[in-house]
Design an enzyme around this catalytic site. Structure first.
Site: not given
Ligand code: CMC
Length: 443
Positions: A320, A378
């Site tokens: 991320h 996710d």
């Protein structure tokens, strides 16, 4: 001009002073800093061009805050995510998606009357204009639902132009309610179109997520038995996905919206940006990846290909831009995945076991440790959607439904800001210098 920033390390804290020195002329100017309510201060470089004749260069916005915002706060090192100050863990435990949508929009949690009025308004706006429904017929049955959703959302601009005066507060509010209310109907219609089944109209006696499941899975010829756990799981996923400050799709909505364009078209731009596998498309890509890996015995081979990098293979659902320790949403989702799959009797599915093993191995691998790559929101969301019977092509659409709450909140915040300017980045030009046109016969 040589420019030097001092000090060079760490983000500025409130009270730190920075100066920009032109080493050629020796001219030094103090750079202003701006202090937020939480987190480090930021250097305000808005005057650099005017005062010093230089731009800054920061591809991918690695060090650039594109706006000020009071909606969501992330501390990527500490794994903190706050919506309007409230920790995501508390909202996930105690709130609902509609209450969170209100919070993002208005800045405060609603009292009972405010929540009831908001819920009533969202419920009353769920239907789609019949002419809009006809647009779906122009799509081939195998069109990706994100393509349909982006198109239909943009098409709302052709239906509500008389109530989308962005300078009118009431119009802005109607727009936000319409978007939150209609996006599940738009998504469900895309799904039904792909299946070749009749569109199912919304039911106002159901709550937000139960209604969505009804529109997805009901058929006119038999009744659909709703599992309350499914609706609850979706509601939680939607809370976790509702906003994430200036991510790519939200920044796209802001950038498009800053031109003063019709807000439905700005939302459609956000849907398109979300579709990419580096962003919201990752949930679909994770399940693709797990199916391609196929078996726990292939994990090491797969990770070797990821680490080799030459094939451009990434461990989807990992990494991320902001979280460099853990993604608090992933922690909640992993727990929920165990719960949901357990209740559905699917805890031992090979796909889930493979995901758990892949995560475990990657978290011990120096490649991922040294780059601070952890599971993101996710990694597990697609597995839950799959267990709920939602097909893979719809995973990113589900993300879009949730993120609509964030998009409209950011759009409203930006449009309501009297100092708002059109977003117009600059560039470092690397093309040809001025040259004269050569007629085709002489080239
Ligand atoms: N697998 C393998 N290597 C990776 C991964 C990954 N998933 N993510 C980053 N890296 C490596 C990358 O190759 C680079 O290595 P090096 O320093 O040797 O060049 C380093 O880590 C830094 O990567 P980056 O691409 O510069 O980092 P970024 O901040 O630009 O990218 C990201 C963030 C999310 C796009 C990236 O981590 C990624 O592609 N992840 C997989 C896709 C994914 O799961 N996306 C969902 C994000 S969360 C939901 C959302 O925001 O929509």
């Amino acid at each position: 001009m040589n420019a030097q920033l001092k000090p060079e390390s760490m983000a500025p804290m409130s009270g730190d002073k920075y100066q920009l020195t032109n080493l050629t002329t020796g001219k030094a100017t103090e750079l202003p800093t701006r202090t937020g309510s939480v987190g480090p201060a930021v250097l305000d470089i808005g005057g650099l061009l005017k005062d010093h004749g230089v731009f800054t260069y920061d591809p991918g916005f690695m060090s650039t805050a594109s706006t000020a915002s009071a909606i969501t706060y992330i501390d990527g090192d500490a794994g903190v995510l706050l919506y309007r100050g409230y920790p995501i863990e508390q909202l996930a435990k105690h709130s609902t998606f509609l209450e969170v949508s209100y919070l993002l929009q208005k800045g405060e949690l609603p009292d009972a009357a405010e929540l009831a009025a908001f819920t009533r308004s969202i419920t009353r706006h769920t239907m789609l204009n019949e002419w809009l429904l006809r647009l779906y017929r122009g799509f081939h049955h195998n069109a990706h639902p994100m393509a349909m959703v982006a198109t239909i959302v943009a098409s709302l601009a052709a239906f509500y132009h008389d109530t989308t005066n962005i300078t009118n507060d009431r119009h802005r509010e109607i727009f936000t309610h319409r978007m939150i209310a209609k996006i599940p109907t738009i998504a469900a219609a895309a799904y039904k179109h792909a299946l070749g089944q009749p569109f199912i109209y919304p039911r106002n006696d159901l709550d937000y997520c139960a209604n969505m499941l009804h529109m997805f899975f009901s058929v006119p010829c038999e009744s659909y038995e709703m599992d309350a756990l499914h609706a609850k799981a979706l509601d939680l996923l939607f809370i976790l996905h509702a906003d994430h400050e200036q991510n790519a799709s939200t920044s796209t909505v802001r950038l498009a919206g800053s031109t003063g364009c019709n807000p439905y078209t700005a939302m459609s731009a956000g849907v398109s940006a979300l579709w990419g596998p580096a962003h919201g498309g990752a949930n679909e890509a994770v399940v693709d990846m797990l199916e391609k890996i196929g078996d726990v015995s292939h994990v090491q081979d797969f990770l070797a290909r990821v680490k080799d990098k030459s094939g451009g293979v990434r461990l989807m659902g990992f990494g991320h831009r902001v979280y460099k320790n853990f993604d608090p949403r992933a922690t909640i989702i992993r727990e929920m995945c165990h719960k949901v799959l357990g209740k559905l009797g699917q805890s031992n599915t090979p796909l889930f076991e493979l995901a758990l093993r892949l995560e475990e191995i990657a978290l011990k691998d120096d490649y991922f440790i040294s780059r601070k790559l952890y599971p993101n929101v996710d990694f597990y969301s697609g597995i839950i959607y799959r267990a709920l019977g939602i097909p893979r092509e719809m995973f990113t659409v589900m993300f879009a439904i949730a993120r609509t709450a964030g998009w409209v909140a950011h759009w409203s915040e930006m449009i309501g800001d009297p100092t708002m300017k059109i977003a117009r980045p600059r560039q470092l030009y690397t093309g040809a210098a001025r040259r004269d046109y050569v007629p085709v016969a002489k080239r």
